[in-house]
Design a protein around this motif. Structure first.
Motif, mmCIF file in Angstrom:
data_model
loop_
_atom_site.group_PDB
_atom_site.id
_atom_site.type_symbol
_atom_site.label_atom_id
_atom_site.label_comp_id
_atom_site.label_asym_id
_atom_site.label_seq_id
_atom_site.Cartn_x
_atom_site.Cartn_y
_atom_site.Cartn_z
ATOM 1 N N GLU A 61 -30.323 -10.310 10.705
ATOM 2 C CA GLU A 61 -31.579 -9.751 11.417
ATOM 3 C C GLU A 61 -32.526 -9.371 10.388
ATOM 4 O O GLU A 61 -33.606 -9.705 10.863
ATOM 5 C CB GLU A 61 -30.819 -8.383 12.079
ATOM 6 N N SER A 86 -26.258 -23.337 28.124
ATOM 7 C CA SER A 86 -26.169 -21.736 27.882
ATOM 8 C C SER A 86 -26.011 -21.776 26.434
ATOM 9 O O SER A 86 -25.977 -20.604 25.881
ATOM 10 C CB SER A 86 -25.272 -21.259 28.828
ATOM 11 N N ARG A 88 -22.724 -21.356 25.454
ATOM 12 C CA ARG A 88 -21.545 -20.242 25.612
ATOM 13 C C ARG A 88 -20.371 -20.990 24.969
ATOM 14 O O ARG A 88 -19.439 -20.298 24.716
ATOM 15 C CB ARG A 88 -21.404 -19.684 27.096
ATOM 16 N N VAL A 91 -20.208 -18.566 20.866
ATOM 17 C CA VAL A 91 -20.869 -17.508 20.791
ATOM 18 C C VAL A 91 -20.521 -16.836 19.341
ATOM 19 O O VAL A 91 -19.512 -16.771 18.920
ATOM 20 C CB VAL A 91 -20.490 -16.391 21.829
ATOM 21 N N THR A 95 -21.729 -10.403 18.347
ATOM 22 C CA THR A 95 -23.065 -10.551 18.626
ATOM 23 C C THR A 95 -23.269 -10.605 20.154
ATOM 24 O O THR A 95 -24.285 -10.148 20.634
ATOM 25 C CB THR A 95 -24.012 -11.487 17.869
ATOM 26 N N GLY A 96 -22.402 -11.371 20.719
ATOM 27 C CA GLY A 96 -22.685 -11.827 22.142
ATOM 28 C C GLY A 96 -23.830 -12.975 22.293
ATOM 29 O O GLY A 96 -24.040 -13.096 23.510
ATOM 30 N N ILE A 97 -24.206 -13.187 21.266
ATOM 31 C CA ILE A 97 -25.466 -14.343 21.303
ATOM 32 C C ILE A 97 -24.787 -15.528 20.899
ATOM 33 O O ILE A 97 -24.147 -16.028 19.941
ATOM 34 C CB ILE A 97 -26.478 -13.935 20.635
ATOM 35 N N PRO A 98 -25.083 -16.707 21.770
ATOM 36 C CA PRO A 98 -24.569 -17.982 21.378
ATOM 37 C C PRO A 98 -25.162 -18.690 20.033
ATOM 38 O O PRO A 98 -26.418 -18.210 19.741
ATOM 39 C CB PRO A 98 -25.331 -19.067 22.689
ATOM 40 N N HIS A 101 -29.000 -20.009 19.627
ATOM 41 C CA HIS A 101 -29.811 -19.157 19.734
ATOM 42 C C HIS A 101 -30.191 -18.554 18.219
ATOM 43 O O HIS A 101 -31.300 -18.578 17.775
ATOM 44 C CB HIS A 101 -29.993 -17.884 20.676
ATOM 45 N N TRP A 102 -29.347 -18.238 17.546
ATOM 46 C CA TRP A 102 -29.361 -17.755 16.240
ATOM 47 C C TRP A 102 -29.832 -18.961 15.468
ATOM 48 O O TRP A 102 -30.644 -18.562 14.475
ATOM 49 C CB TRP A 102 -27.850 -17.362 15.644
ATOM 50 N N GLN A 105 -33.421 -19.229 15.727
ATOM 51 C CA GLN A 105 -34.380 -18.336 15.183
ATOM 52 C C GLN A 105 -34.523 -18.379 13.736
ATOM 53 O O GLN A 105 -35.421 -18.048 13.062
ATOM 54 C CB GLN A 105 -33.909 -17.018 15.570
#
Lengths: 336, 485
Positions: A61, A86, A88, A91, A95-98, A101-102, A105
């Motif tokens: 983060e 997705s 998925r 993940v 974090t529940g985030i694929p 996506h990390w 970013q």
């Protein structure tokens, strides 16, 4: 004044962890000292860091928000876009985030983005067969530009994704690349057309192959453990494949061809689906389809048939044996 | 009751997340999730069976040789061939090199660093733990990486490279060893022996393998409790309560390790039962994989791997992991070095497990014991290589039939099942050690081995990633990429 440390974050996605395990085989008596002396600071590495769970999520983060500087984002393993875009299939735990996506970013914050291994570079073995997870590389899908980040992506340094391809990748290729980046000596001109560092990709696996005398005479191995050249029958692609495996050896003194098996082109995009069994050479009218890329085919065929007819008995017999059956003659005359 | 989501876990291979229900400072229930899927069993469909030898090592970069060996044995069984003695010995040397490297990596890089955490700041050994095992700076951490790098040069010679060698064939090894090379390989094994005898044990390997009871172990420990890294670990066992932490299900599976040319294994096979303290014969026909709580199709219920199906079903209700739940005769099983040493009836491991059960302490003890036991075996196998005798027999075309390949990876029992039809792979199923150990619940709701081991673990006030949970998880040295392949 000393320069600030070169911050490296290493994450794994759809791979096997083998590039990390290979990295630890780097040729040094002090792995961490070697990196530290080059000014490289591992912010976090999955096998080498104490921080776990919430401690890592906090670090990620801080990087995403720009509080911690990220000089190199190293991604190992392919990016799993499925199912249906997705992400998925992977993940990031806790974090529940694929993961994709990390990675998007983090890549947006990184000075350099590095694909460690052929999975992260092209999709690799994870993208084999029916590619059930819709796996791709960071900036390529096999040899097609695109991948997760898109063909236009450039990191903050202006470079595209640096593809340290290989399955696994050689620890020397990774360490040399990171040290060159940390010392700001790796630029556009040091990457080949596929984004691979040229210091290893301008070589061919064929260079330094210990079976070159067999190659010269087309004295060919016919079965596993034979000593002969593996190009004609055993699927070896060493004359076409970009890597310095036979001059920068593996684990002290190894390479695929020295280990008795064919080069399967693991540094090249799409190697996981060669369209033929890996250890058989596809042929047309008895002639291998995959010949050295920078030589007229007719010349190759002519030279091969000529050298084959001139093969010394020693080379011919040893090629199909698993140990030397005929040694080179020891003549009593002085060498000329 | 509170719920805690723990992850990402690191210093394990691959991806892992654990959901804990906590009451009164103790874990009451745990769910283990492997949150990544790659689909090797789908990728292998339709391939030439021999090509599996290229794909399957790439399931895992930490135990790729183990995957190769299981695959080669499955193909050998499919094709009805038997490697020559040299091929068997040299394959054992390659597998042992990897297995021991895994034990070494686990001890120094994955397991011990947790004892440098501030939670242990008041322990008398904490400063010493920091000096030896601090990640990236610890003296022993760094010398263990150097020893590991040298150790893997064995596989530079024998395997061409590590990981992802292709020198392991159904018919043996593609890399014959010359007489002079054998001498050099023996010297490298001696170099590793010397590291273990100097740094890990501060004692000859034969002294360690000769410890025949817990009394003998603790007497030796008491002579100099911090000398050598193993004895420092034993000091931590006492003060951190590792002997009762993370009890397993009490049933231990080993397929048998390091087969010998004359038949039989160096470490025998079987299922060791804590309830009776005895070893039962192995019957792999009783294996079923239950996918009730996996994001995978479970049509037609639990299946034997020969008939296994691996197809994603990501929106399945009640599923929470990509891992299936393997069961042997319907029961939860633990596998690993602890199972091998129980099946091999090592008196120290038998005594320790009879007293404490399968716990963090006895799991790590078994792994360390294997480091001491296997190195002399490797010296022996290398001495038995016959120069100029064959290392490999040619493979047939692998057109039709069923093959099974059983092996022991560092983390435990690894099985590959292949079905060939018209020269193509019609089905390929893999049950890895961590598939057993990190299994989710089955149809009956019975938790897997780690899920059981986590019940009762202490959660201290304010802990977001409880240290006891980290010890328990890492005592299994999970390999999540193998688990879900």
């Amino acid at each position: 004044m000393t320069n600030p440390a070169f911050n490296v974050l290493w994450l794994q996605s759809g791979g096997c962890g083998g590039c990390s395990m290979s990295l630890l085989c780097a040729d040094t008596t002090d792995f961490h000292g070697h990196l530290r002396d080059a000014g490289i600071h591992l912010l976090w590495h999955p096998s080498l860091s104490l921080e776990s769970g919430h401690e890592l999520i906090g670090l990620l983060e801080q990087i995403v928000s720009g509080q911690v500087r990220l000089d190199a984002l190293c991604i190992e393993g392919s990016l799993l876009r499925g199912p249906h875009g997705s992400g998925r299939f992977h993940v990031l735990a806790g974090t529940g985030i694929p993961m994709i996506h990390w990675v998007r970013q983090l890549a947006a914050q990184a000075r350099h983005v590095v694909a460690v291994g052929s999975c992260a570079a092209w999709g690799g073995v994870t993208a084999g067969g029916s590619n059930p997870t819709d796996a791709c590389g960071l900036q390529y899908e096999d040899d097609r530009p695109g991948g997760l980040l898109g063909s236009e992506f450039r990191s903050a340094s202006g470079l595209p994704v640096i593809n340290i391809a290989g399955c696994p990748t050689h620890p020397g290729w990774v360490i040399d690349s990171l040290m060159a980046l940390a010392s700001e000596t790796l630029g556009d001109a040091d990457l080949d057309t596929l984004g691979r560092p040229r210091f290893y990709a301008d070589q061919l696996v064929h260079h330094g192959c210990t079976r070159n005398e067999y190659y010269e005479y087309k004295a060919s191995a016919e079965k596993p453990s034979d000593l002969g050249c593996m190009m004609e029958h055993r699927g070896c692609k060493g004359t076409q494949v970009h890597a310095d495996c036979n001059t920068r050896l593996w684990n002290g003194e190894g390479s695929c061809t020295r280990g008795g098996y064919a080069c399967i082109a693991c540094t090249e995009p799409g190697f996981q689906e060669p369209g033929h069994p890996f250890h058989e050479t596809p042929k047309f009218a008895g002639i291998p389809i995959g010949l050295p890329t920078d030589m007229p085919k007719a010349w190759f065929v002519a030279l091969a048939s000529l050298s084959k007819s001139a093969t010394p008995r020693r080379v011919k017999l040893n090629a199909v044996a698993d140990h030397l059956v005929v040694a080179p003659l020891a003549r009593k005359t002085r060498l000329k | 009751m509170t719920r805690l989501l723990v992850g990402p876990f690191n210093r394990v291979e691959g991806d892992l997340e654990v959901t804990l229900d906590i009451d009164d400072g103790r874990v009451t229930s745990a769910r283990v999730n492997a949150p990544m899927y790659r689909g090797f069993e789908q990728i292998l469909q339709g391939k030439n069976p021999h090509d599996a030898l290229v794909y399957v090592p790439r399931i895992c970069g930490i135990c790729s040789v183990s995957q190769s060996v299981a695959c080669a044995r499955a193909l050998a069984s499919l094709g009805g061939i038997q490697p020559p003695p040299n091929g068997q010995h040299v394959t054992n040397v390659m597998l042992a090199t990897e297995n021991l490297a895994d034990h070494l990596t686990h001890f120094y890089l994955f397991f011990m660093p947790d004892f440098t955490r501030p939670v242990y700041a008041r322990q008398p050994w904490h400063a010493e733990a920091l000096r030896r095992f601090a990640p990236q700076t610890g003296e022993q951490t760094r010398s263990a990486i150097a020893a590991r790098q040298r150790w893997f040069t064995l596989l530079g010679t024998l395997a061409g490279k590590w990981p992802h060698t292709q020198s392991i064939e159904a018919g043996g090894s593609t890399r014959p060893v010359e007489a002079a090379e054998r001498i050099r390989l023996l010297a490298k094994v001696r170099e590793f022996r010397s590291f273990l005898e100097r740094e890990l044990f501060a004692a000859p390997l034969e002294l360690i393998t000769g410890l025949d009871s817990e009394q003998a172990l603790w007497d030796w420990h008491a002579q100099d409790p911090w000398r050598g890294d193993f004895r420092l670990f034993l000091s931590m066992v006492q003060s951190a309560g590792l002997a009762s932490l993370g009890p397993g299900p009490g049933r231990y599976l080993s397929y048998g390790a390091y087969p010998q040319p004359g038949g039989g294994f160096e470490f025998g096979s079987g299922v060791w039962l804590a309830s009776t303290g005895s070893l039962m014969p192995l019957d792999v026909s009783g294996i079923r994989e239950d996918a009730t709580h996996a994001w995978l199709s479970d049509v037609a219920g639990p299946r034997h791997p020969v008939e296994g199906i691996t197809l994603p079903d990501i929106d399945k209700p009640d599923a929470y992991t990509w891992n299936k739940a393997p069961r042997l005769a319907g029961q939860v099983i633990e596998t690993g070095a602890i199972a091998r040493q129980l099946a091999a009836a090592h008196p120290l491991e038998l005594d320790a497990v009879r007293r404490h059960g399968g716990t963090v302490y006895t799991r790590v003890l078994a792994r360390v014991l294997e480091l001491a036991r296997v190195v002399p075996m490797m010296e022996n196998w290398l001495r038995q290589l016959q120069p100029n005798a064959p290392y490999c027999v040619p493979s047939p075309a692998f057109t039709e039939g069923v093959g099974v390949g059983l092996s022991e990876a560092a983390r435990g029992s690894l099985g590959h099942w292949v079905v060939a039809s018209r020269g193509r792979i019609a089905n390929y199923q893999i049950v890895a050690p961590t598939t057993w150990n990190f299994s989710p619940r089955d149809k009956a709701g019975t938790p897997g081995a780690l899920e059981q081991a986590l019940e009762g673990a202490l959660v201290q006030p304010g802990e977001a990633t409880p240290v006891s949970v980290q010890h328990i998880v890492r005592s299994f040295d999970p390999c999540m990429v193998c688990t879900v392949h």
